[in-house]
Every structure is written in C-alpha cells, then in structure tokens.
Design a protein around this motif. Structure first.
Motif, PDB file in Angstrom:
ATOM      1  N   ALA A 236      59.550  22.927   8.612  1.00 55.66           N
ATOM      2  CA  ALA A 236      58.560  22.186   9.411  1.00 55.66           C
ATOM      3  C   ALA A 236      59.256  21.537  10.607  1.00 55.66           C
ATOM      4  N   HIS A 237      60.460  20.991  10.384  1.00 56.06           N
ATOM      5  CA  HIS A 237      61.226  20.393  11.479  1.00 56.06           C
ATOM      6  C   HIS A 237      61.561  21.441  12.534  1.00 56.06           C
ATOM      7  N   ARG A 238      61.998  22.619  12.064  1.00 56.56           N
ATOM      8  CA  ARG A 238      62.384  23.672  12.997  1.00 56.56           C
ATOM      9  C   ARG A 238      61.194  24.073  13.873  1.00 56.56           C
TER      10      ARG A 238
ATOM     11  N   VAL B  44      54.021  15.004   5.747  1.00 59.47           N
ATOM     12  CA  VAL B  44      55.276  15.595   5.257  1.00 59.47           C
ATOM     13  C   VAL B  44      56.297  14.498   4.923  1.00 59.47           C
ATOM     14  N   ASP B  45      56.601  13.657   5.923  1.00 62.93           N
ATOM     15  CA  ASP B  45      57.594  12.599   5.667  1.00 62.93           C
ATOM     16  C   ASP B  45      57.121  11.646   4.568  1.00 62.93           C
ATOM     17  N   MET B  46      55.832  11.434   4.489  1.00 57.50           N
ATOM     18  CA  MET B  46      55.305  10.448   3.533  1.00 57.50           C
ATOM     19  C   MET B  46      55.692  10.790   2.091  1.00 57.50           C
TER      20      MET B  46
ATOM     21  N   HIS C 119      67.136  12.620  14.440  1.00 54.80           N
ATOM     22  CA  HIS C 119      66.327  12.046  13.364  1.00 54.80           C
ATOM     23  C   HIS C 119      66.074  13.078  12.258  1.00 54.80           C
ATOM     24  N   PHE C 120      65.734  14.309  12.654  1.00 52.05           N
ATOM     25  CA  PHE C 120      65.460  15.347  11.659  1.00 52.05           C
ATOM     26  C   PHE C 120      66.713  15.616  10.820  1.00 52.05           C
ATOM     27  N   ALA C 121      67.867  15.654  11.479  1.00 53.64           N
ATOM     28  CA  ALA C 121      69.118  15.916  10.751  1.00 53.64           C
ATOM     29  C   ALA C 121      69.383  14.797   9.746  1.00 53.64           C
ATOM     30  N   GLU C 122      69.101  13.555  10.127  1.00 57.68           N
ATOM     31  CA  GLU C 122      69.318  12.424   9.215  1.00 57.68           C
ATOM     32  C   GLU C 122      68.371  12.504   8.023  1.00 57.68           C
ATOM     33  N   GLU C 123      67.123  12.865   8.319  1.00 52.91           N
ATOM     34  CA  GLU C 123      66.133  12.976   7.247  1.00 52.91           C
ATOM     35  C   GLU C 123      66.542  14.075   6.258  1.00 52.91           C
ATOM     36  N   GLU C 124      66.997  15.198   6.805  1.00 49.11           N
ATOM     37  CA  GLU C 124      67.395  16.322   5.952  1.00 49.11           C
ATOM     38  C   GLU C 124      68.643  15.962   5.136  1.00 49.11           C
TER      39      GLU C 124
ATOM     40  N   ARG D  72      61.422  23.470   2.726  1.00 44.90           N
ATOM     41  CA  ARG D  72      60.119  23.501   3.380  1.00 44.90           C
ATOM     42  C   ARG D  72      60.054  22.467   4.511  1.00 44.90           C
ATOM     43  N   HIS D  73      60.615  21.291   4.232  1.00 44.60           N
ATOM     44  CA  HIS D  73      60.628  20.215   5.226  1.00 44.60           C
ATOM     45  C   HIS D  73      61.483  20.645   6.428  1.00 44.60           C
ATOM     46  N   ARG D  74      62.611  21.295   6.129  1.00 42.34           N
ATOM     47  CA  ARG D  74      63.492  21.758   7.199  1.00 42.34           C
ATOM     48  C   ARG D  74      62.768  22.776   8.097  1.00 42.34           C
TER      49      ARG D  74
ATOM     50  N   ARG E 270      50.690  13.790  12.105  1.00 45.91           N
ATOM     51  CA  ARG E 270      50.596  14.732  10.986  1.00 45.91           C
ATOM     52  C   ARG E 270      51.907  14.850  10.228  1.00 45.91           C
ATOM     53  N   HIS E 271      53.006  14.997  10.964  1.00 46.94           N
ATOM     54  CA  HIS E 271      54.269  15.194  10.246  1.00 46.94           C
ATOM     55  C   HIS E 271      54.653  13.947   9.447  1.00 46.94           C
ATOM     56  N   ILE E 272      54.527  12.786  10.030  1.00 44.15           N
ATOM     57  CA  ILE E 272      54.902  11.571   9.288  1.00 44.15           C
ATOM     58  C   ILE E 272      53.955  11.366   8.101  1.00 44.15           C
TER      59      ILE E 272
HETATM   60 FE   LIG Z   1      60.378  15.000   8.672  1.00 43.95          FE
END
Ligand SMILES: [Fe+2]
Ligand SMILES: [Fe+2]
Length: 139
Positions: A80-82, A122-124, A58-63, A76-78, A117-119
């Motif tokens: 946070a995923h890491r 960050v994702d929002m 999922h993280f890879a798709e988002e990135e 920055r998002h990457r 928190r992340h959704i």
């Molecule tokens: Fe994310």
C-alpha cells in the motif's frame, strides 16, 4: 479557513507515528493555503518534494516498527505504501510538466487517499500494538 485539520481520531497512540501524521497534516495545510492563495510554483514544488521525502521516511519507519512487532500485515502494508509513493511521484511529475488539473488531483489524492484513507483504514490497524491498548485489553 483550514480544511486540513488534525483530529484526535487519527491517533494510533504510538507517539512517533502520530507525530509524523500530524506533521503531514500541517504540511498539507501549508500546501492548501498556497493553492488557495498565491500559487507560487517554487513554493508548491518545494512543499511537494518535501512531502514526497518525508512520506518515504515515514513509511520506512512504520515498516520498521511493524517488522519489529512481527506484524503479519507488513507485506500488504508495504505494498500500500509503494502504491502511494508511486502515485505521489506521478502527480508531482504532472505538476512539474504544467498540467493544470494536477493541483486539484494531487491535493485530492494527498488529503483523501493518503491522509484519510491510509491512516484510518490501514495505519489504524497498528493501534493494537499501542502499549495503552495492550494494557486496556489486560484489564
Ligand atoms: Fe502506513
Ligand atoms: Fe502512516
């Protein structure tokens, strides 16, 4: 009763991402039910492993989506995923080694830090890329 419930306020209006987030909620709900119920180690372990795999995909798709959009927040998002993936791996390892507190810690982490928190925080921010939002901004 389920405490891990999907709600429309988590929607980014990007179907592929929303579907993945909803699926993560469903998976976490299964984990919660197992922790409250029989607490079968192999079941919990397999849900955890599945979640770790699914989260990585999922993280890879988002990135990839962010890269496609030339989103300046990508690095920055990457990061946070890491950090989330690293922590998930540590908690899963604690669970494997039989740490009794690990189940409470990983559940709190998965529900609190990762899903909420992340959704929400960050994702929002990706929501501005949703086609409907762009359209709404034009009118
Ligand atoms: Fe994310
Ligand atoms: Fe996400």
């Amino acid at each position: 009763m389920s405490i891990v419930r999907w709600s429309d306020r988590f929607n980014l209006d990007i179907a592929a991402i929303d579907d993945a987030h909803r699926h993560l909620f469903e998976t976490l709900d299964r984990l919660h039910a197992e922790l409250l119920g029989e607490r079968r180690r192999p079941v919990i372990q397999s849900i955890l492993d599945y979640m770790a795999d699914y989260t990585r995909t999922h993280f890879a798709e988002e990135e990839a989506l962010m890269a496609q959009m030339h989103d300046p927040a990508l690095e920055r998002h990457r990061a946070a995923h890491r950090a989330l993936v690293d922590r998930l791996a540590r908690i899963a390892a604690d669970w494997r080694s039989g740490d009794a507190h690990a189940s409470v810690e990983f559940f709190g982490f998965l529900l609190g830090d990762w899903l909420w928190r992340h959704i929400m925080e960050v994702d929002m921010k990706l929501r501005t890329h949703a086609p409907d939002d762009r359209h709404a901004a034009d009118t």
